[in-house]
Design an enzyme around this catalytic site. Structure first.
Site, PDB file in Angstrom:
ATOM      1  N   ASP A 171       0.735  -1.284   0.042  1.00 25.78           N
ATOM      2  CA  ASP A 171      -0.147   0.221  -0.075  1.00 25.78           C
ATOM      3  C   ASP A 171       0.975   1.382   0.079  1.00 25.78           C
ATOM      4  O   ASP A 171       2.145   1.124   0.068  1.00 25.78           O
ATOM      5  CB  ASP A 171      -0.871   0.053   1.261  1.00 25.78           C
ATOM      6  N   GLU A 204      -0.449   1.813  -5.357  1.00 30.01           N
ATOM      7  CA  GLU A 204      -0.216   3.201  -5.364  1.00 30.01           C
ATOM      8  C   GLU A 204      -1.218   3.860  -5.483  1.00 30.01           C
ATOM      9  O   GLU A 204      -1.125   5.167  -5.784  1.00 30.01           O
ATOM     10  CB  GLU A 204       1.016   3.130  -5.968  1.00 30.01           C
ATOM     11  N   TRP A 205      -2.380   3.535  -5.937  1.00 33.23           N
ATOM     12  CA  TRP A 205      -3.615   4.278  -6.214  1.00 33.23           C
ATOM     13  C   TRP A 205      -3.821   5.013  -7.507  1.00 33.23           C
ATOM     14  O   TRP A 205      -4.500   5.819  -7.782  1.00 33.23           O
ATOM     15  CB  TRP A 205      -4.191   5.215  -5.062  1.00 33.23           C
ATOM     16  N   GLY A 206      -2.803   4.597  -8.367  1.00 33.48           N
ATOM     17  CA  GLY A 206      -2.654   5.411  -9.692  1.00 33.48           C
ATOM     18  C   GLY A 206      -1.970   6.898  -9.460  1.00 33.48           C
ATOM     19  O   GLY A 206      -2.142   7.578 -10.521  1.00 33.48           O
ATOM     20  N   ASP A 226      -9.399   3.182  -3.987  1.00 29.96           N
ATOM     21  CA  ASP A 226     -10.177   2.081  -3.449  1.00 29.96           C
ATOM     22  C   ASP A 226     -11.718   1.939  -4.014  1.00 29.96           C
ATOM     23  O   ASP A 226     -12.420   2.999  -4.253  1.00 29.96           O
ATOM     24  CB  ASP A 226     -10.380   2.076  -1.895  1.00 29.96           C
TER      25      ASP A 226
END
Length: 406
Positions: A171, A204-206, A226
């Site tokens: 994460d 990395e959530w983009g 998410d």
């Protein structure tokens, strides 16, 4: 099913940009490389098709323990889901104590994982499955209940290897403002040196466009924030992920986050659309519900072998949105091995609609090409079509087909 009449007006997107391959009379052309030729730079044999399994977060969040993980492994086997490819059992956040031990090692939480992670890995492996674990490229994980791996990459990678871990979700919280590529590359190197093959999932959530650099670092990368168990959030993530379709290939996958099928926030038709688009987009298929008490409706969606086969196709080309129609209707398509084309006709609008996709719009160059069309949700051939495919689709529902040129 009809081939003419009543269709919404359709606008073709930038086909020459979005679809690197086309089908001419059943042959793949223009960039139709084999899966071996398109393999990730990592070239370690992991993730040649998108990973399939289960993750604890969407349903349980921090309410996890070793019994739940064992029972989930049992359920994957007993329901037959494991035999369909769902083999990773992934523990998410909150599994460790707040502090490391005196040697700097991560410590499994005594109240919830008293037997330790090694014993749990042995149990999961004994079921013919693989165990995944979670850490963070920061000082603490997102829950702030356990340490992250920033500065401890080599030590933690060796610990995971010693425990028998097969998958790491990594994460991006509490990251001290350090660029993602720097932090994730350190863990990538540590995993390569740990002595055990471990699938590396970058969460990395983009943030820093990981699709443009992460194929040399990990096996999959999050392209979005998410997911939530809502229709609006799901379709938003599908659109965000679609932007990066051209970067996917065997060993390197875009990840719009885990599946919500079975958690109760969407209708059966919405979940079927969710699963169809994730499968077509070559997303990791990680179940997010409690498989110990899975409903028949959710099981029927997640166990559709024909849709799973699209996701697991060896060619590894990510399907994408190719046609926009009136009233929020769309056609998505993907080239498959053997010159086949997978198509999803998706009605994101509020009322029933007729959707048409013409052959050149979805990558079949010649309008005269005749195909055999198979409906993957009806599990039935619908006959031979020429030039286009048309379906009437309920609101928030989809139809999914494989077209095989004859």
């Amino acid at each position: 099913m009809a081939r003419a009449g009543g269709e919404a007006t359709m606008t073709t997107l930038l086909l020459f940009v979005l679809l690197p391959m086309i089908v001419t009379e059943g042959r793949v052309t223009k960039g139709g490389a084999s899966a071996v030729e398109r393999r990730s730079v990592l070239d370690d044999g992991l993730g040649l098709t998108p990973p399939m399994g289960w993750n604890s977060w969407n349903h349980f969040q921090c309410n996890i323990n070793e019994q739940t993980i064992r029972e989930t492994a049992d359920a994957l086997v007993n329901t037959g889901l494991a035999n369909l490819g769902y083999r990773y059992v992934n523990i998410d956040d909150c599994w460790a104590e707040l502090n490391r031990d005196s040697q700097g090692n991560l410590v499994p939480k005594k109240s919830t994982f008293p037997s330790g992670i090694k014993a749990l890995a042995d149990y999961v492996h004994g079921k013919g499955l693989k165990l995944g674990i979670y850490s963070d490229a920061g000082t603490q994980t997102c829950s702030k209940t356990m340490p992250g791996s920033l500065g401890y990459e080599e030590q933690d990678a060796k610990t995971f290897a010693a425990w028998g871990i097969d998958y790491l979700k990594y994460d991006n919280c509490n990251n001290q403002g350090i660029k993602p590529i720097e932090r994730y590359t350190k863990m990538s190197r540590a995993l390569k040196n740990c002595g055990r093959p471990i699938f590396f999932s970058l969460c990395e959530w983009g943030v820093d466009k990981p699709a443009t650099w992460a194929s040399t670092v990990g096996h999959s990368w999050r392209t979005t924030e998410d997911i939530f168990d809502t229709w609006d959030r799901m379709i938003s993530l599908a659109d965000q992920n679609d932007r990066w379709a051209s970067y996917a290939k065997p060993g390197s996958w875009n990840d719009p986050d885990m599946l919500e099928v079975g958690n109760g926030g969407m209708t059966t038709e919405e979940y079927r659309s969710h699963f169809s688009i994730w499968a077509l987009a070559k997303a990791p298929l990680l179940i997010g519900c409690d498989v110990r008490s899975i409903t028949k409706e959710a099981y029927d969606i997640l166990s559709n072998q024909e849709v799973i086969a699209v996701n697991q196709d060896s060619l590894g080309y990510q399907g994408r949105k190719l046609v926009l129609g009136a009233n929020n209707t769309e056609a998505w398509a993907a080239i498959l091995s053997g010159g086949r084309v997978a198509v999803v006709l998706w009605n994101r609008g509020s009322s029933r609609a007729t959707i048409t996709a013409k052959w050149p719009d979805i990558g079949i160059v010649s309008p005269s090409t005749i195909v055999n069309a198979r409906d993957l949700w009806a599990h039935a051939d619908i006959g031979h079509l020429q030039g286009e495919i048309t379906a009437t689709v309920d609101s928030h529902a989809c139809k999914m087909y494989i077209l095989t040129p004859l």
